[in-house]
Design a protein around this motif. Structure first.
Motif, PDB file in Angstrom:
ATOM      1  N   LYS A 466       0.855  -1.177   0.000  1.00  0.00           N
ATOM      2  CA  LYS A 466       0.000   0.000   0.000  1.00  0.00           C
ATOM      3  C   LYS A 466       0.893   1.229   0.000  1.00  0.00           C
ATOM      4  CE  LYS A 466      -3.919  -2.198   2.339  1.00  0.00           C
ATOM      5  NZ  LYS A 466      -4.815  -2.159   3.523  1.00  0.00           N
ATOM      6  N   TRP A 498      -4.334   6.153   0.795  1.00  0.00           N
ATOM      7  CA  TRP A 498      -3.584   4.927   0.555  1.00  0.00           C
ATOM      8  C   TRP A 498      -4.171   4.161  -0.620  1.00  0.00           C
ATOM      9  CZ3 TRP A 498       0.925   3.697   2.973  1.00  0.00           C
ATOM     10  CH2 TRP A 498       1.240   4.441   4.116  1.00  0.00           C
ATOM     11  N   ASN A 500      -3.569   0.562  -3.243  1.00  0.00           N
ATOM     12  CA  ASN A 500      -2.948  -0.749  -3.374  1.00  0.00           C
ATOM     13  C   ASN A 500      -2.107  -0.816  -4.641  1.00  0.00           C
ATOM     14  OD1 ASN A 500      -4.239  -1.902  -1.049  1.00  0.00           O
ATOM     15  ND2 ASN A 500      -6.119  -2.085  -2.253  1.00  0.00           N
TER      16      ASN A 500
END
Length: 538
Positions: A466, A498, A500
């Motif tokens: 992340k 944040w 991925n």
């Protein structure tokens, strides 16, 4: 000859299949899954709250079968942090000693609270401020069970007719006459299954620079300590615990890092009271260095004497409810041995066969060490204990920019302390930080490779993380390198939230891969990275 050849072929095929299944052991019959870095539940779905305790084998009064009894402390903050790990509570408030029972060390059933705060307070002249660090011993002379626990500034002994309680106040022991302080520093109970004797393993109450072992028994009509044997004098050590393996006694402890994790230290002896070697100089257990024993403090050990193998399980305490250093309070990892030398295997997911004693690595094991950057207790580089220039498990290479230096105000800071809002999206208090006050180019890397006891099998893997980042980067990507082939994925999106990132179908060969992040940025450009995982996909 034909029969012999067939036997060889069959053995070869079996070994091949077995090795292939090592990465998928959670599906092998008889193996039970142990998964770290999560909060644990009983087999009927209720939370397990057990810290600073131990596991002992007793006959279950309900059916007469010998089972594992797991005792530990529950604190108000245990429940609070589990429900909301984005906030680290400020202090500890004891609730009870809990008891869980199992036949196989994996599936646990609660037997409720066996020692309550009310029991402590109604017998004490002072309100309970601290209670914890405990263990249970069977006292054969009186046919009762003794639970020994730290209580405020002394040692408390409680008794019960049954292993599942309730335990009642027996006596408080002022340890001053034995060791010079009224309290023990840390403590656990160890039972030598070969002799049936139980011992309190504990440290000096101030500075914890001495470790003692005392037999538990009846003296002057009271259950207490029969003797006092100092077995170590040196650096301050806590988290005192021990196990016995192949006739040798292994004494373990951790650094004085408060609620934070540390190296796992040990000494070895042929006799319970020593001498332990090396003399007054504890060794760091190999394998615990890269992530401070899977982000734990030494807690206790369980010995499983299986039909094929004896396995020692390291049961580490992760005091996340007070340190904010990840998820899950109990992190269990199997030990291996090179001769008499113990080896720590830092695993996020593995399986245990409760009958044979064998263990295997699961297919969903994360091979990255310190992937959530929680092992490091301070801003790194750190001039304060522990003095440290690099993040544990990771290597930062400065190609351009300010050089790393302990105590230098110009040095880049390698980790970031997550905000409460951050922690609602990523795990724990800390993350990797990539930035500098001047233009920079940097590599942050980790080498992952097979060890003697844990193989990084050839196959396809997925690298995930992340991140959140600002502007100012000319190049920024996550990478993996194995067998001369490079895989890259850019962290291209500028975002204060944040996101991925995944790098799939990484072909790992020859049991070795380098993973990491490459960055080239302008002055004050920044990127935060967290929750890095490398998991086999096929």
């Amino acid at each position: 000859m034909i029969t012999f050849s067939k036997n060889i072929l069959f053995s070869f095929i079996f070994c091949l299949l077995f090795s292939q299944l090592q990465g998928q052991s959670d599906s092998i019959k008889g193996f039970l899954k142990i998964k770290n870095d999560i909060f644990w539940d009983t087999q009927d779905g209720y939370p397990i709250y057990s810290q600073g305790g131990g596991i002992f084998s007793f006959k279950d009064p309900e059916d007469g079968q010998t089972k594992y009894f797991w005792y530990g402390a529950k604190y108000q903050e245990s429940e609070k942090y589990r429900n909301d790990p984005s906030v680290t509570p400020e202090r500890d408030n004891f609730v009870s000693v809990t008891c869980y029972v199992s036949k196989d060390l994996v599936n646990w059933t609660s037997r409720g609270d066996v020692l309550t705060l009310d029991e402590l307070n109604k017998n004490s002249t002072r309100t309970t401020r601290w209670a914890g660090r405990l263990g249970v011993a069977y006292i054969k002379e009186i046919r009762k069970y003794a639970l020994l626990i730290q209580h405020n500034d002394q040692l408390l002994v409680t008794l019960s007719e049954r292993p599942n309680g309730p335990f009642k106040w027996h006596q408080r022991i002022d340890m001053t006459g034995m060791i010079g302080t009224s309290n023990t520093g840390d403590q656990t109970v160890f039972t030598d299954e070969d002799t049936g004797k139980s011992y309190l393993v504990y440290s000096y109450g101030k500075g914890r620079n001495k470790i003692y072992i005392s037999e538990i028994g009846v003296k002057d009509g009271k259950v207490g300590l029969l003797d006092c044997n100092m077995v170590f004098k040196g650096e301050g050590r806590e988290g005192n615990c021990m196990f016995k393996h192949n006739g040798k006694y292994y004494l373990f402890a951790s650094n004085l890092y408060g609620w934070d994790s540390s190296f796992a230290y040990y000494l070895v002896s042929d006799h319970i009271y020593g001498p332990y070697t090396p003399t007054n100089e504890m060794l760091i257990m190999e394998g615990s260095e890269a992530d401070y024993a899977h982000v734990t403090q030494t807690g206790f050990f369980v010995t499983l004497k299986g039909t094929k193998k004896q396995t020692i399980i390291y049961c580490g305490d992760r005091w996340a409810n007070f340190a904010g250093n990840g998820l899950g309070y109990n992190q269990w990892c199997p030990l291996s041995f090179n001769g008499p030398k113990p080896i720590f295997n830092s695993l996020s997911s593995w399986s245990l066969h409760p009958t044979t004693g064998e263990w295997l690595v699961n297919s969903d094991n994360n091979y990255v060490k310190n992937g959530s950057f929680e092992a490091d207790r301070r801003h790194i580089p750190s001039p304060v204990k522990p003095v440290q220039e690099q993040l544990l498990g990771w290597q930062t290479t400065i190609i351009k920019g300010n050089m790393l230096s302990v105590g230098d105000s110009l040095s880049p800071v390698l980790n970031y302390f997550n905000t409460t809002e951050d922690r609602k999206q990523v795990v724990g208090e800390k993350s990797l930080q990539i930035n500098d006050k001047i233009d920079f180019k940097r590599k942050v890397s980790q080498i992952i490779q097979s060890s003697q006891h844990v193989k990084l099998a050839d196959g396809k893997y997925t690298l995930s993380a992340k991140f959140k980042r600002g502007s100012g980067f000319e190049d920024l990507y996550m990478y993996a390198l194995s067998d001369g082939k490079a895989y890259k994925q850019k962290l291209s999106k500028v975002d204060q939230h944040w996101r991925n990132i995944t790098l799939a179908n990484i072909s790992i060969k020859n049991g070795r891969v380098e993973i990491g992040f490459m960055a080239r940025g302008k002055a004050n450009a920044y990127c935060h990275i967290d929750d890095v995982t490398l998991i086999r996909s096929k």
